[in-house]
Design a protein around this motif. Sequence first.
Motif, PDB file in Angstrom:
ATOM      1  N   GLY A  71      -4.081  -5.205   1.175  1.00 16.32           N
ATOM      2  CA  GLY A  71      -3.169  -4.472   0.351  1.00 16.32           C
ATOM      3  C   GLY A  71      -3.894  -3.549  -0.644  1.00 16.32           C
ATOM      4  O   GLY A  71      -5.073  -3.312  -0.553  1.00 16.32           O
ATOM      5  N   THR A  72      -3.137  -3.091  -1.588  1.00 14.35           N
ATOM      6  CA  THR A  72      -3.686  -2.220  -2.629  1.00 14.35           C
ATOM      7  C   THR A  72      -3.289  -2.781  -3.996  1.00 14.35           C
ATOM      8  O   THR A  72      -2.246  -2.404  -4.549  1.00 14.35           O
ATOM      9  CB  THR A  72      -3.167  -0.767  -2.471  1.00 14.35           C
ATOM     10  N   ASN A 126      -7.362   1.961  -4.645  1.00 14.35           N
ATOM     11  CA  ASN A 126      -7.347   3.051  -3.681  1.00 14.35           C
ATOM     12  C   ASN A 126      -7.449   4.385  -4.415  1.00 14.35           C
ATOM     13  O   ASN A 126      -7.005   4.495  -5.557  1.00 14.35           O
ATOM     14  CB  ASN A 126      -6.078   2.996  -2.826  1.00 14.35           C
ATOM     15  N   ARG A 138      -4.886   7.343   7.197  1.00 18.18           N
ATOM     16  CA  ARG A 138      -4.936   6.988   5.774  1.00 18.18           C
ATOM     17  C   ARG A 138      -4.288   8.049   4.924  1.00 18.18           C
ATOM     18  O   ARG A 138      -4.338   9.234   5.244  1.00 18.18           O
ATOM     19  CB  ARG A 138      -6.398   6.842   5.328  1.00 18.18           C
ATOM     20  N   LYS A 170       0.566   3.590   2.127  1.00 17.75           N
ATOM     21  CA  LYS A 170       0.832   3.793   3.557  1.00 17.75           C
ATOM     22  C   LYS A 170       0.017   2.772   4.341  1.00 17.75           C
ATOM     23  O   LYS A 170      -1.105   2.470   3.950  1.00 17.75           O
ATOM     24  CB  LYS A 170       0.368   5.214   3.928  1.00 17.75           C
ATOM     25  N   LYS A 171       0.572   2.260   5.411  1.00 15.04           N
ATOM     26  CA  LYS A 171      -0.204   1.341   6.262  1.00 15.04           C
ATOM     27  C   LYS A 171      -1.179   2.164   7.107  1.00 15.04           C
ATOM     28  O   LYS A 171      -0.756   3.040   7.880  1.00 15.04           O
ATOM     29  CB  LYS A 171       0.761   0.559   7.176  1.00 15.04           C
ATOM     30  N   CYS A 172      -2.464   1.920   6.965  1.00 18.38           N
ATOM     31  CA  CYS A 172      -3.455   2.665   7.745  1.00 18.38           C
ATOM     32  C   CYS A 172      -3.443   2.166   9.197  1.00 18.38           C
ATOM     33  O   CYS A 172      -3.243   0.968   9.440  1.00 18.38           O
ATOM     34  CB  CYS A 172      -4.851   2.476   7.161  1.00 18.38           C
ATOM     35  N   TYR A 218      -5.704   1.524  11.395  1.00 20.22           N
ATOM     36  CA  TYR A 218      -6.721   0.600  11.897  1.00 20.22           C
ATOM     37  C   TYR A 218      -6.675  -0.760  11.199  1.00 20.22           C
ATOM     38  O   TYR A 218      -7.417  -1.672  11.544  1.00 20.22           O
ATOM     39  CB  TYR A 218      -8.134   1.183  11.683  1.00 20.22           C
ATOM     40  N   CYS A 219      -5.780  -0.894  10.200  1.00 20.72           N
ATOM     41  CA  CYS A 219      -5.854  -2.035   9.279  1.00 20.72           C
ATOM     42  C   CYS A 219      -5.187  -3.289   9.844  1.00 20.72           C
ATOM     43  O   CYS A 219      -4.021  -3.256  10.239  1.00 20.72           O
ATOM     44  CB  CYS A 219      -5.175  -1.646   7.967  1.00 20.72           C
ATOM     45  N   CYS A 239       0.859  -1.188   0.000  1.00 16.66           N
ATOM     46  CA  CYS A 239       0.000   0.000   0.000  1.00 16.66           C
ATOM     47  C   CYS A 239       0.890   1.231   0.000  1.00 16.66           C
ATOM     48  O   CYS A 239       2.083   1.151   0.331  1.00 16.66           O
ATOM     49  CB  CYS A 239      -0.851   0.059   1.272  1.00 16.66           C
ATOM     50  N   SER A 264      -0.491  -6.104   5.132  1.00 14.01           N
ATOM     51  CA  SER A 264      -0.153  -5.068   4.150  1.00 14.01           C
ATOM     52  C   SER A 264       1.035  -4.255   4.658  1.00 14.01           C
ATOM     53  O   SER A 264       1.234  -4.116   5.871  1.00 14.01           O
ATOM     54  CB  SER A 264      -1.348  -4.156   3.913  1.00 14.01           C
TER      55      SER A 264
END
Length: 390
Positions: free
Chosen positions: A82-83, A116, A153, A28-30, A32-33, A26, A37
């Motif tokens: 992931g993205t 995304n 995010r 950026k790693k969010c 809350y995720c 991704c 990823s």
Amino acid sequence: MKQSTEETIWQVRNSFLGIYVHFPYCFKKCDYCDFYSEGIGNGPANDELSLFQTYQKEALNRISHFPNLKNKTIDTVFFGGGTPSKATTKLWENFIHFLRSEFEFAKDTEISIEVNPEDLSPNLLDTYAKIGINRVNVGVQTRNPIGLEYLGRHYDKEKYDSLRDTLIHSPIKRVGIDLMYGIPGLNESDFFNDLEYFLDAGLPHLSLYSLTLEKGTQYSRDVKDHKKKEPEERIQSEILLTLPELMEKKGYRWYEVSNYAKPGFESKHNLKYWTFEPYLGIGPGAHGMIEGHRYGNPRNANLYQKKPQEKKYEEVTPNSELALTLFRLFSPFRYLEFIQTYLDVPNQTHYIQTIHSWEKRGLCSLSDGVFQWKKEALLLLDDLILEITN
Ligand code: SF4
């Protein structure tokens, strides 16, 4: 599945196979995720090529372990993460060719990709359409910059501002978005403003989720350290109860706790998880369920590429697992057929008795072997599922 004039009634289907592919990177790693990823910023992942080679290797290994896979028809393919929109499109194109060369595809196979906002563009959607992708879901979560910052995010204002228009003019008609509610600092009207904004665009699929606190995430550490607040549960319950009627008025079917679709636009792939259909999971952190066995791949891209096929297969235990998936469906399903196909006799009796007690309590309707939850069950759902699995 059988199409009634009123609503689709889900039934047991296990001659088809879905394929899930996990792309773990991704921007950026969010915070809350809890998916596997890794945030890598702008630009492609260094190991992209080798990762896609390993996907092929893993698919071939799974086929040699379960030769029967070759006799299944693929009716859904889902690129998730992931993205996956971060990966070079050519690699997805090649991978689709590879899958088509190894498996038989149904005429109307659903091929989905998660995108995304930072990657979304008219060009990208054109290219996806050309390579055979026919369903796109965009992880919007909220249009509110404060909310996005709270979630940790990545926010690209220009992309967020243009994404609705891009989706309205998409050459791929099966498009949807994810929106989230209960983000601390945002109120009901922030969520409903976002929802109205996307409903005005007539998007055929909306996933409307509540923010949850997952163990091991940055968000859960921040809550523990009193840097952030827990999800707004009161707001979440209010929104959860408001949505079914509101969405129905707008022409959407509420087919799973958090998912709404215009008729015929349900995610066929995600329905597989809820209706206990087999699927092949490929990629680091992916899970699969094939021929009564489950497996999970390492949640580490390096390790996965060194040792793509995790050999551990566990037997599926439908007696305890069926309820966890099936009773998330809010559209009708043939409960007797599922119960008789997957459960042993003592469990069939227990399920049927419990379901009849729910009907007496006004929580569900039953007719001709078809089950459907009533809205009254919504806030009790976790407890009810626990009740039937015990
Ligand atoms: S973009 Fe999606 S998969 Fe990636 S870290 Fe954020 S929530 Fe997780």
